[in-house]
Design a protein around this motif. Structure first.
Motif, PDB file in Angstrom:
ATOM      1  N   HIS A 200     -39.300  12.755   3.442  1.00 31.06           N
ATOM      2  CA  HIS A 200     -38.734  14.044   3.018  1.00 31.06           C
ATOM      3  C   HIS A 200     -37.275  13.846   2.638  1.00 31.06           C
TER       4      HIS A 200
ATOM      5  N   HIS B 231     -34.298  14.746   3.737  1.00 29.29           N
ATOM      6  CA  HIS B 231     -33.132  14.793   4.620  1.00 29.29           C
ATOM      7  C   HIS B 231     -32.375  13.459   4.625  1.00 29.29           C
TER       8      HIS B 231
ATOM      9  N   HIS C 276     -32.896  10.049   6.421  1.00 37.19           N
ATOM     10  CA  HIS C 276     -34.126   9.316   6.079  1.00 37.19           C
ATOM     11  C   HIS C 276     -34.058   8.619   4.718  1.00 37.19           C
TER      12      HIS C 276
ATOM     13  N   HIS D  90     -41.383  21.475   7.626  1.00 32.69           N
ATOM     14  CA  HIS D  90     -40.060  21.020   8.091  1.00 32.69           C
ATOM     15  C   HIS D  90     -39.082  21.145   6.920  1.00 32.69           C
TER      16      HIS D  90
ATOM     17  N   ASP E 144     -40.660  14.042   9.836  1.00 33.13           N
ATOM     18  CA  ASP E 144     -40.055  15.046  10.724  1.00 33.13           C
ATOM     19  C   ASP E 144     -40.960  16.255  10.971  1.00 33.13           C
TER      20      ASP E 144
ATOM     21  N   THR F 290     -35.233  20.054  14.116  1.00 36.86           N
ATOM     22  CA  THR F 290     -34.199  20.677  13.287  1.00 36.86           C
ATOM     23  C   THR F 290     -34.860  21.611  12.272  1.00 36.86           C
TER      24      THR F 290
HETATM   25 ZN   LIG Z   1     -35.686  16.093   8.599  1.00 37.69          ZN
END
Ligand SMILES: [Zn+2]
Length: 329
Positions: free
Chosen positions: A114, A116, A119, A192, A211, A220
């Protein structure tokens, strides 16, 4: 990009990414971190030819350089698969070197779960044509990648030196891929963030959840849709896996990570919804009690407060019509 602001304010950066260093001055970078920085990567073997670099159960700070997410390495006879690349060029370079030490083989595929930044910002160490993600992940990075980069430089400081956003060049639009002796099943889900990739390795039976699953570390929610997230977790629960590797926390057999993530989502939805219903301010909502079981979850209070910041404005907007759009006199 036309409607997208290019820069986060400091408050937004902290709100979205989180930061134990929120009270520190952002510039100049303290002398203590000006010395050459090196990530200490410690791969743990969890199955034949499968290793995980477990992230720190901490927020992104200038001490940990943003190395808080789990990164996985899968060996095959035709090269190595890496799942997520970490927070920076420096991390990606160290990751590539660990892969070489462990396997002596070239990288065959890099998968991004994803968008974020903890990552994805190690991408620069790898060939873009080998980096693959669903279209939604690439779109998210195009939309927010530069903002994430700015925020990461602010939060992690010199660890980010030289790091630039590199987009995946290969779009995942099939439900599986064969690499060497491994068949990887791709599940493009969400919740997420708007697009979350989970990967099931048929050979080891390991499910890599990104996540969508947090274990013993509070989830989160800056880009979360809780309803979609719960549906995705149902899908993952139905897959018979030998072990689950979430984006944060230990890798275990069984479904404890899924149960705990669902429990957390239900808890924050209920607690924050109640607080809003009772007319509490955001600051008052921060203090709301959490159930006893969350005492053992790392960063529970910290992530709860961040979730209040993310979810409260949406709840208030849905409950309180704007005066200029209201029919009342
Ligand atoms: Zn994340």
């Amino acid at each position: 990009m036309s409607n997208t602001r290019q820069f986060f304010t400091r408050r937004e950066a902290v709100s979205v990414l989180g930061c134990a260093a929120a009270s520190l001055p952002l510039w100049p970078i303290p002398d203590a971190v000006a010395a050459p920085l090196r990530y200490k990567l410690d791969p743990k073997k969890i199955a034949d030819g499968v290793w995980v670099l477990f992230g720190a159960n901490e927020p992104i700070t200038m001490k940990n350089g943003g190395a808080i997410a789990n990164i996985s390495i899968l060996d095959t006879r035709d090269g190595v698969i890496v799942i997520d690349t970490g927070p920076s060029l420096r991390f990606g370079t160290a990751l590539k070197s660990i892969v070489e030490q462990l396997t002596g083989k070239p990288i065959a595929r890099v998968l991004i779960t994803h968008f974020h930044p903890d990552h994805v910002f190690g991408n620069q160490a790898f060939e873009p044509k080998l980096i693959a993600a669903p279209q939604g992940v690439v779109d998210g990075l195009k939309r927010s990648g530069e903002e994430f980069a700015t925020a990461m430089y602010q939060l992690a400081g010199d660890w980010m030196r030289g790091t630039e956003l590199i987009l995946p060049n290969k779009i995942i639009d099939t439900d599986h891929e064969d690499i060497g002796e491994r068949r990887l099943r791709y599940l493009t889900l969400g919740g997420h963030t708007d697009t979350d990739l989970a990967i099931f390795d048929e050979r080891s039976g390991i499910l890599f959840c990104g996540d969508l699953v947090f274990l013993d570390r509070a989830p989160t929610t800056p880009h979360a849709d809780l309803g979609i997230w719960r549906k995705s977790l149902k899908r993952l629960e139905n897959i018979k896996s030998t072990r689950m590797v979430g984006g944060h926390g230990p890798a275990e057999s069984g479904t404890r990570g899924i149960t705990q993530t669902v429990d957390w989502l239900n808890t924050i939805e209920q607690t924050i919804g109640d607080a809003c219903e009772r007319g509490l301010t955001m600051t008052e909502a921060f203090q709301e009690p959490l159930p006893a079981w969350t005492a053992k979850i790392a960063l529970a209070r910290y992530e709860f407060e961040r979730s209040v910041m993310h979810l409260y404005p949406k709840l208030e907007a849905s409950k309180l019509p704007r005066v200029d759009q209201s029919n009342s006199p």
